[in-house]
Motif scaffolding. Structure first.
Motif, mmCIF file in Angstrom:
data_model
loop_
_atom_site.group_PDB
_atom_site.id
_atom_site.type_symbol
_atom_site.label_atom_id
_atom_site.label_comp_id
_atom_site.label_asym_id
_atom_site.label_seq_id
_atom_site.Cartn_x
_atom_site.Cartn_y
_atom_site.Cartn_z
ATOM 1 N N ARG A 193 0.850 -1.205 0.000
ATOM 2 C CA ARG A 193 0.000 0.000 0.000
ATOM 3 C C ARG A 193 0.875 1.240 0.000
ATOM 4 O O ARG A 193 2.021 1.196 0.415
ATOM 5 C CB ARG A 193 -0.866 0.041 1.254
ATOM 6 C CG ARG A 193 -1.914 -1.036 1.325
ATOM 7 C CD ARG A 193 -2.900 -0.707 2.408
ATOM 8 N NE ARG A 193 -3.767 0.372 2.047
ATOM 9 C CZ ARG A 193 -4.949 0.226 1.450
ATOM 10 N NH1 ARG A 193 -5.379 -0.967 1.153
ATOM 11 N NH2 ARG A 193 -5.695 1.251 1.155
ATOM 12 N N ASP A 247 -8.263 -5.284 4.415
ATOM 13 C CA ASP A 247 -8.806 -4.205 3.603
ATOM 14 C C ASP A 247 -10.314 -4.421 3.532
ATOM 15 O O ASP A 247 -10.772 -5.496 3.126
ATOM 16 C CB ASP A 247 -8.174 -4.289 2.206
ATOM 17 C CG ASP A 247 -8.637 -3.203 1.289
ATOM 18 O OD1 ASP A 247 -9.839 -3.170 0.954
ATOM 19 O OD2 ASP A 247 -7.796 -2.387 0.886
ATOM 20 N N ASN A 297 -13.411 -2.717 1.715
ATOM 21 C CA ASN A 297 -13.867 -1.727 0.730
ATOM 22 C C ASN A 297 -12.823 -0.642 0.474
ATOM 23 O O ASN A 297 -13.139 0.545 0.423
ATOM 24 C CB ASN A 297 -15.194 -1.107 1.164
ATOM 25 C CG ASN A 297 -16.290 -2.135 1.286
ATOM 26 O OD1 ASN A 297 -16.383 -3.038 0.460
ATOM 27 N ND2 ASN A 297 -17.103 -2.024 2.317
ATOM 28 N N GLU A 310 -10.446 0.321 2.477
ATOM 29 C CA GLU A 310 -9.969 0.938 3.714
ATOM 30 C C GLU A 310 -9.004 -0.016 4.424
ATOM 31 O O GLU A 310 -9.391 -1.137 4.762
ATOM 32 C CB GLU A 310 -11.150 1.247 4.639
ATOM 33 C CG GLU A 310 -10.806 2.006 5.882
ATOM 34 C CD GLU A 310 -10.377 3.432 5.589
ATOM 35 O OE1 GLU A 310 -9.621 3.985 6.395
ATOM 36 O OE2 GLU A 310 -10.788 4.001 4.562
ATOM 37 N N VAL A 340 -7.385 -1.752 7.398
ATOM 38 C CA VAL A 340 -7.926 -1.940 8.745
ATOM 39 C C VAL A 340 -7.097 -2.945 9.525
ATOM 40 O O VAL A 340 -6.322 -3.717 8.955
ATOM 41 C CB VAL A 340 -9.397 -2.436 8.710
ATOM 42 C CG1 VAL A 340 -10.311 -1.419 8.062
ATOM 43 C CG2 VAL A 340 -9.511 -3.786 8.030
ATOM 44 N N SER A 384 -10.028 1.540 11.278
ATOM 45 C CA SER A 384 -9.354 2.112 10.125
ATOM 46 C C SER A 384 -7.942 2.506 10.531
ATOM 47 O O SER A 384 -7.737 3.165 11.545
ATOM 48 C CB SER A 384 -10.104 3.354 9.634
ATOM 49 O OG SER A 384 -9.298 4.096 8.746
ATOM 50 N N ARG A 402 -6.234 4.542 8.790
ATOM 51 C CA ARG A 402 -6.088 5.946 8.388
ATOM 52 C C ARG A 402 -6.719 6.901 9.390
ATOM 53 O O ARG A 402 -6.125 7.914 9.730
ATOM 54 C CB ARG A 402 -6.729 6.183 7.030
ATOM 55 C CG ARG A 402 -5.943 5.607 5.886
ATOM 56 C CD ARG A 402 -6.480 6.140 4.586
ATOM 57 N NE ARG A 402 -7.512 5.271 4.066
ATOM 58 C CZ ARG A 402 -7.565 4.863 2.816
ATOM 59 N NH1 ARG A 402 -6.655 5.248 1.953
ATOM 60 N NH2 ARG A 402 -8.523 4.079 2.415
ATOM 61 N N SER A 403 -7.915 6.579 9.855
ATOM 62 C CA SER A 403 -8.649 7.516 10.716
ATOM 63 C C SER A 403 -8.765 7.060 12.170
ATOM 64 O O SER A 403 -9.092 7.870 13.038
ATOM 65 C CB SER A 403 -10.057 7.733 10.169
ATOM 66 O OG SER A 403 -10.836 6.547 10.330
ATOM 67 N N GLU A 408 -11.111 5.173 13.194
ATOM 68 C CA GLU A 408 -12.528 4.938 13.441
ATOM 69 C C GLU A 408 -12.853 3.451 13.449
ATOM 70 O O GLU A 408 -12.350 2.680 12.640
ATOM 71 C CB GLU A 408 -13.351 5.619 12.350
ATOM 72 C CG GLU A 408 -14.848 5.457 12.514
ATOM 73 C CD GLU A 408 -15.604 6.164 11.411
ATOM 74 O OE1 GLU A 408 -16.327 5.471 10.652
ATOM 75 O OE2 GLU A 408 -15.480 7.394 11.299
ATOM 76 N N LEU A 427 -15.146 0.625 12.430
ATOM 77 C CA LEU A 427 -16.107 0.506 11.339
ATOM 78 C C LEU A 427 -17.452 -0.038 11.805
ATOM 79 O O LEU A 427 -18.478 0.250 11.202
ATOM 80 C CB LEU A 427 -15.530 -0.358 10.221
ATOM 81 C CG LEU A 427 -14.230 0.171 9.595
ATOM 82 C CD1 LEU A 427 -13.820 -0.686 8.407
ATOM 83 C CD2 LEU A 427 -14.337 1.621 9.199
#
Length: 121
Positions: free
Chosen positions: A39, A65, A67, A69, A71, A82, A84-85, A87, A89
């Motif tokens: 990635r 992964d 969708n 994202e 994870v 996530s 990245r964030s 959060e 899910l």
């Protein structure tokens, strides 16, 4: 007031495990550092603490992964976070802290908040 930060070296590239996480200690507490070589970016860092259990286990979770994202699934209750964030899910009201990661030669650095006592000094 703007939060001050610094970039702390937490490990070497050779310490990383492809498609997996390692736990590193910072002044903010334990952080889960993930290396996903297929990635871009390839490095992600979130809190190592699972907010549902309070246990330091997220670096031991399974990466994947959902969708598109990137994870990690908590090894305890299997919620996906996530990379990245931060959060969750399954429950967007829950989030773990996310850290910016920098590759500096062979060193991996995390952006860490500077303690107020250090700012005042």
């Amino acid at each position: 007031m703007k939060t001050r930060t610094r970039w702390d070296a937490v490990c070497e590239v050779s310490d990383l495990i492809p498609d997996s996480g390692i736990a590193v200690w910072t002044e903010d507490g334990p952080v889960a550092l993930f290396y996903l070589p297929d990635r871009l970016p390839a490095l992600f860092a979130i809190s190592h603490t699972d907010p549902f259990s309070g246990s330091n286990v997220l670096a031991r979770g399974i990466t994947g992964d959902l969708n598109g994202e990137p994870v990690v699934a908590s090894p305890l209750y299997k919620q996906h976070f996530s990379l990245r964030s931060g959060e969750c899910l399954e429950d967007p009201s829950v989030q773990v802290p996310v850290y910016r990661v920098l590759l500096d030669g062979d060193r991996v650095r995390l952006e860490i908040s500077v303690a107020r006592s250090e700012v005042a000094a």
